[in-house]
Design a protein around this motif. Structure first.
Motif, PDB file in Angstrom:
ATOM      1  N   LEU A 106       0.836  -1.194   0.000  1.00 48.83           N
ATOM      2  CA  LEU A 106       0.000   0.000   0.000  1.00 48.83           C
ATOM      3  C   LEU A 106       0.878   1.253   0.000  1.00 48.83           C
ATOM      4  O   LEU A 106       2.048   1.198   0.367  1.00 48.83           O
ATOM      5  CB  LEU A 106      -0.912   0.040   1.230  1.00 48.83           C
ATOM      6  CG  LEU A 106      -2.024  -1.000   1.337  1.00 48.83           C
ATOM      7  CD1 LEU A 106      -2.815  -0.774   2.623  1.00 48.83           C
ATOM      8  CD2 LEU A 106      -2.950  -0.949   0.138  1.00 48.83           C
ATOM      9  N   ARG A 107       0.279   2.348  -0.413  1.00 49.70           N
ATOM     10  CA  ARG A 107       0.948   3.648  -0.337  1.00 49.70           C
ATOM     11  C   ARG A 107       0.495   4.347   0.930  1.00 49.70           C
ATOM     12  O   ARG A 107      -0.710   4.416   1.218  1.00 49.70           O
ATOM     13  CB  ARG A 107       0.587   4.491  -1.563  1.00 49.70           C
ATOM     14  CG  ARG A 107       1.288   5.850  -1.630  1.00 49.70           C
ATOM     15  CD  ARG A 107       1.068   6.471  -2.999  1.00 49.70           C
ATOM     16  NE  ARG A 107       1.778   7.727  -3.146  1.00 49.70           N
ATOM     17  CZ  ARG A 107       1.931   8.361  -4.314  1.00 49.70           C
ATOM     18  NH1 ARG A 107       1.405   7.840  -5.420  1.00 49.70           N
ATOM     19  NH2 ARG A 107       2.592   9.506  -4.373  1.00 49.70           N
ATOM     20  N   ASP A 108       1.425   4.861   1.710  1.00 49.18           N
ATOM     21  CA  ASP A 108       1.025   5.604   2.890  1.00 49.18           C
ATOM     22  C   ASP A 108       1.188   7.102   2.643  1.00 49.18           C
ATOM     23  O   ASP A 108       1.761   7.531   1.655  1.00 49.18           O
ATOM     24  CB  ASP A 108       1.747   5.141   4.158  1.00 49.18           C
ATOM     25  CG  ASP A 108       3.254   5.195   4.035  1.00 49.18           C
ATOM     26  OD1 ASP A 108       3.773   5.780   3.066  1.00 49.18           O
ATOM     27  OD2 ASP A 108       3.927   4.656   4.929  1.00 49.18           O
ATOM     28  N   VAL A 109       0.629   7.888   3.546  1.00 49.91           N
ATOM     29  CA  VAL A 109       0.529   9.329   3.350  1.00 49.91           C
ATOM     30  C   VAL A 109       1.663  10.026   4.079  1.00 49.91           C
ATOM     31  O   VAL A 109       1.704  10.047   5.316  1.00 49.91           O
ATOM     32  CB  VAL A 109      -0.831   9.857   3.842  1.00 49.91           C
ATOM     33  CG1 VAL A 109      -0.889  11.375   3.698  1.00 49.91           C
ATOM     34  CG2 VAL A 109      -1.970   9.201   3.079  1.00 49.91           C
ATOM     35  N   ASP A 110       2.580  10.567   3.311  1.00 49.89           N
ATOM     36  CA  ASP A 110       3.644  11.398   3.863  1.00 49.89           C
ATOM     37  C   ASP A 110       3.521  12.840   3.377  1.00 49.89           C
ATOM     38  O   ASP A 110       3.488  13.769   4.167  1.00 49.89           O
ATOM     39  CB  ASP A 110       5.022  10.833   3.483  1.00 49.89           C
ATOM     40  CG  ASP A 110       5.308   9.498   4.148  1.00 49.89           C
ATOM     41  OD1 ASP A 110       4.953   9.340   5.328  1.00 49.89           O
ATOM     42  OD2 ASP A 110       5.871   8.610   3.476  1.00 49.89           O
ATOM     43  N   VAL A 111       3.482  13.013   2.048  1.00 50.21           N
ATOM     44  CA  VAL A 111       3.448  14.343   1.446  1.00 50.21           C
ATOM     45  C   VAL A 111       2.157  14.504   0.651  1.00 50.21           C
ATOM     46  O   VAL A 111       1.349  13.583   0.536  1.00 50.21           O
ATOM     47  CB  VAL A 111       4.682  14.565   0.547  1.00 50.21           C
ATOM     48  CG1 VAL A 111       5.963  14.494   1.373  1.00 50.21           C
ATOM     49  CG2 VAL A 111       4.728  13.548  -0.583  1.00 50.21           C
TER      50      VAL A 111
END
Length: 214
Positions: free
Chosen positions: A176-181
């Motif tokens: 999964l892609r996580d939220v950083d920017v």
């Protein structure tokens, strides 16, 4: 049956999602973080579990029926290790997730729990090289986490290697892609199901779209 742990930071302006600023302000970044946490808790609440625990840095209400345990430790690796140690239930595997993947689904968490029935550990790789989920049947295996440098492009690789060193090589879960920017937030919002609080918050506060979008 598993125990579900959500490790999170209270959505206080200036303390969460600071890498969204700019284009967000500290206040709107905190609104987006609160929405991500709400979606994550709702999904975790829809998965059968022996117990659900919010492992929290700060002050934020836990959903009804949840246990709230404070985080402890001076860095993220220690906080993760203590999260497993402080919530351990004899004979019950624990699956830990964060608040940065609000697109996660009950099916993904249920599959991870099922995998823990036949594997000593599972790990959900993240696109940035870290991980979004870690499941352990033995909480003692979390003792390797303080040795791993967190929030780098090789955190996932190093976590897997450290667990292999204990004989607990983890089974990989869905990536999964996580939220950083901001770019992550937009991509993750697009992957969220209809009705997602996170998608609505991103549409309102990050893209400038009307509140009724999604």
């Amino acid at each position: 049956m598993i125990q579900l742990l959500v490790i999170a930071k209270a959505p206080v302006p200036g303390r969460v999602k600071t890498r969204l600023c700019p284009p967000c302000t500290p206040r709107t970044a905190a609104v987006i973080a609160a929405a991500a946490l709400a979606d994550t808790l709702a999904v975790a609440g829809a998965v059968p579990a022996v117990r659900r625990v919010l492992v929290l840095d700060g002050d934020h209400p836990a959903p009804p029926g949840w246990v709230c345990v404070p985080q402890r430790g001076n860095d993220l690796g220690r906080r993760l290790a203590y999260a497993f140690a402080d919530t351990a239930l004899p004979g019950v595997p624990s699956l830990l997730i964060g608040m940065d993947t609000p697109q996660v689904t009950p099916a993904l968490l249920a599959a991870a729990g099922h995998a823990l029935g036949t594997n000593r550990a599972v790990i959900g790789p993240a696109d940035d090289g870290g991980w979004w989920a870690l499941g352990l049947t033995d909480p003692a295996d979390a003792a390797v986490l303080p040795e791993v440098t967190m929030s780098t492009a090789v955190t996932g690789r190093d976590t897997r290697a450290a667990l292999h060193g204990r004989g607990a090589g983890p089974l990989p879960l869905t990536r999964l892609r996580d939220v950083d920017v901001a770019a992550d937030a937009l991509a993750v919002a697009a992957a969220c199901p209809p009705g997602s609080r996170f998608a609505r918050a991103v549409a309102r506060h990050l893209t400038g779209a009307p509140e009724g979008v999604r």
